[in-house]
Design a protein around this motif. Sequence first.
Motif, PDB file in Angstrom:
ATOM      1  N   THR A 231      83.675 -99.897  52.587  1.00  0.00           N
ATOM      2  CA  THR A 231      82.875 -98.937  53.342  1.00  0.00           C
ATOM      3  C   THR A 231      83.430 -97.536  53.142  1.00  0.00           C
ATOM      4  O   THR A 231      84.558 -97.350  52.671  1.00  0.00           O
ATOM      5  N   GLU A 233      84.358 -95.539  55.483  1.00  0.00           N
ATOM      6  CA  GLU A 233      85.529 -95.382  56.345  1.00  0.00           C
ATOM      7  C   GLU A 233      86.773 -96.011  55.722  1.00  0.00           C
ATOM      8  O   GLU A 233      87.878 -95.465  55.821  1.00  0.00           O
ATOM      9  N   ARG A 252      85.103 -87.532  52.540  1.00  0.00           N
ATOM     10  CA  ARG A 252      85.040 -86.305  53.352  1.00  0.00           C
ATOM     11  C   ARG A 252      85.259 -85.081  52.466  1.00  0.00           C
ATOM     12  O   ARG A 252      84.610 -84.046  52.647  1.00  0.00           O
ATOM     13  N   TYR A 306      78.949 -88.387  55.447  1.00  0.00           N
ATOM     14  CA  TYR A 306      79.027 -88.347  56.908  1.00  0.00           C
ATOM     15  C   TYR A 306      77.926 -87.437  57.436  1.00  0.00           C
ATOM     16  O   TYR A 306      77.409 -86.566  56.733  1.00  0.00           O
ATOM     17  N   ALA A 320      78.792 -92.425  59.779  1.00  0.00           N
ATOM     18  CA  ALA A 320      79.154 -92.694  58.387  1.00  0.00           C
ATOM     19  C   ALA A 320      77.980 -93.364  57.690  1.00  0.00           C
ATOM     20  O   ALA A 320      77.215 -94.130  58.297  1.00  0.00           O
ATOM     21  N   TYR A 328      72.701 -94.208  58.335  1.00  0.00           N
ATOM     22  CA  TYR A 328      73.895 -93.729  59.030  1.00  0.00           C
ATOM     23  C   TYR A 328      74.168 -94.581  60.262  1.00  0.00           C
ATOM     24  O   TYR A 328      73.232 -94.979  60.969  1.00  0.00           O
ATOM     25  N   GLN A 331      80.919 -94.766  63.101  1.00  0.00           N
ATOM     26  CA  GLN A 331      82.081 -95.121  62.289  1.00  0.00           C
ATOM     27  C   GLN A 331      82.797 -96.339  62.866  1.00  0.00           C
ATOM     28  O   GLN A 331      82.931 -96.476  64.083  1.00  0.00           O
ATOM     29  N   GLN A 332      83.253 -97.187  61.967  1.00  0.00           N
ATOM     30  CA  GLN A 332      83.976 -98.390  62.372  1.00  0.00           C
ATOM     31  C   GLN A 332      85.476 -98.180  62.183  1.00  0.00           C
ATOM     32  O   GLN A 332      85.912 -97.574  61.206  1.00  0.00           O
TER      33      GLN A 332
END
Length: 801
Positions: A231, A233, A252, A306, A320, A328, A331-332
């Motif tokens: 993912t 994240e 990011r 993001y 995310a 979207y 976030q995890q």
Amino acid sequence: MKRSINKVAVLGSGIMGSRIACHFANIGVEVLLLDIAPKELSPEEQAKGLALDNPAVKNRIVNTALQTAVKTNPSPVYTKKALNKIKTGNFDDDMSKIAGYDWVIEVVVENLDIKKKVFEQVEQFRKPGTLITSNTSGIPIHLMAEGRSEDFKSHFCGTHFFNPPRYLKLLEIIPTPHTQPEIVDFLMHYGDKFLGKTTVLCKDTPAFIANRVGVYSIMALLHLVEKLDLTVEEVDKFTGPALGRPKSATFRTSDVVGLDTMIKVAKGLYDNCPDDKAHELFKLPAYVQKMEENKWLGDKTKQGFYKKTKTADGKTEILALDLKTLEYKPQQKVKSATLEMTKPVENLRERMKIFAKGKDKAGELFRHSSFGLFEYVSDRIPEISDELYRIDDAMRAGFGWELGPFELWDAVGVKEAIEGMEQYGNKAAAWVHEMLDAGNTSFYKVENGAKKYYDIPSKSYKALPGTDEFIILDNLRENKTLWKNSGVSIIDLGDGILNVEFHTKMNTIGGDVISGINKAIDMAEKDYRGLVIGNDGANFSAGANVGMIFMMAVEQEWDELNMAIRMFQNTSMRIRYSSIPVVVAPHNLTLGGGCEFSLHADHVQLSAETYMGLVEFGVGVIPGGGGTKEFALRASDEYKDDQIVQNALKDRFLTIGMAKVSTSGYEAYELGYLQKDKFSISMNRNRLLADAKAKAIELADAGYTKPVQRNDIKVLGKQGLGIVYAGANSMYAGHFISEHDKKISEKLGYVMCGGDLSSPTEVTEQYLLDLEREAFLSLAGERKSLERIQSIITKGKPLRN
């Protein structure tokens, strides 16, 4: 070569051009920033009845671009005063002015035909011998010089700054076959010493060095995401600070820079590097193609990997992108046994060994990406560079990697990595196997305090060029450490100068650091000529160890806390009043106690990027290591008449009371943390310790004598207290500060005014230190202060507003 740069003309005021202009202004160079004149009026200009030949209209593009740049955060200038060095104009009216400039930098749109037209115009006006360079990120440099005069060609090359120019340290120098070697040498030196850059000599190959390797690395990750079922994240967690990479990690960073920028470079590499073994990796994965179609390009389009949104209750939430569904989602949280194992390991190289053996997704991603990277960079020699260290320099300075690819390879183990590479279908270049076969087991090694790199043509190790002008503590620590404890090391820098290096977490100051500084001064006074307090850490110091203060206050161990604060004060005073010169060398965060040590130094040799401040108000206390005393002393030295007395007290009081932190070394002077003629600024952070050592030698050679403690500090007593208390009550009544803030303000004023003396009086430094310590102790026991300190500890943040 006798050449100096006093005036620079920057052609093109876009994102890069305006910021390059600002950075030259930062170092005191006069800048002429030019751009095209508008072809049509804006609605506002039409409403005002202006014509296209009006000067305000003709310079609208360049002036708007510069104003936009200055408003960005973080700022491209060290202080607003730097803008006085920049003049603006347009190509039609002002190009002739470049005849009086020493260096002309072209930064127009990335189009070869347009660049050539600009250079035609430049050649009409430039003075023979003037430097002329292009900031292109990918267009072959030699093509731009076609059709130009011999003098133009011999003084022309590429100078690729990375954005933002103030903060990213890489400057790639790309000569053509016609560029004079003397010009290349000059630019390499000038970029290093005056612009503060890591200058990297590049060949004129697609994307040069940093973008060639950096974009390969990003594209490889984009493809691995699908292969390893990762993912957004997870990738950012696994490729961020734990790996020695920027906090923004991979996705990011892409959002900040702009996905379109990365796509443009990737497509250029796909088109221009058909023989690259990694050619197919430069193709965009399907999900990236879809993002490009949707214009999900990152921050500039408000969404990328993001997306920032508002929840039903109005709170900001960052979502995310699900790379499978392209929807979207919240976030995890990412969990990883490998990451947990790396947390207690401070040494980055040791951390890499843990990643390499990781059994989960983090370890698998590390092996896939690193082994592919090792193959890629070994294959790029000699295509993009003849020397391996240039690739490492470019990636550290341009992409913010703490370890370059070959340094990372060394950390994992060259032989061990090759064995792993073969299992993952990667193969190191033949020269790496030849290096190992000859008994050379690493790309770098340190001998006699000097770092050397493996030179492929000679099959031997050579000293890294230019590093003889730097002091790198990593190279000295093993053989030059004279004394150490858990918080500091005392290292012999040679020529009679010692160095105290902090190595606590964020270089915070506790009893071990205090003890180490005093030990170093003892040693220097006995057998040496001077002392430098500096380190190679990410920050000089985040201030005092607030956890220690919190525990003492909670346990009400007032005698112990009183003794600790007294020791802190005495150490600051000893820095000033030792019999040898003490030079403090701060960089990046220099807060609280780190700032107080700087206030007491004989000289402060600081990095241009130094964020200095007395921030104790943030945890409900006042500066207790001599900082409050020192600001009272400096205010006293500024007193002339009644009005100036009040203004000096007010300015010094507000600097502490508002916990002001400088945004640069230059602003630290404007805020009063530095004194005229007692500080110097090193543009290149790599030169900081060497410059500090040179200053300590200079002071010693000048016949340094121990200063005499001050007993003539004028304090205002009740006259000043009336001003302070009235101001604090007014702020409290207006609900601008809390009741506890009002109390801290009154305590700060009490110390700076010398207590409730009936009239202005001259006092000693020790008198003020005693008041300072008493005020600190009384505030440290306040419940509100304890709550603030506990909050700082819980969040793990430095004391900075």
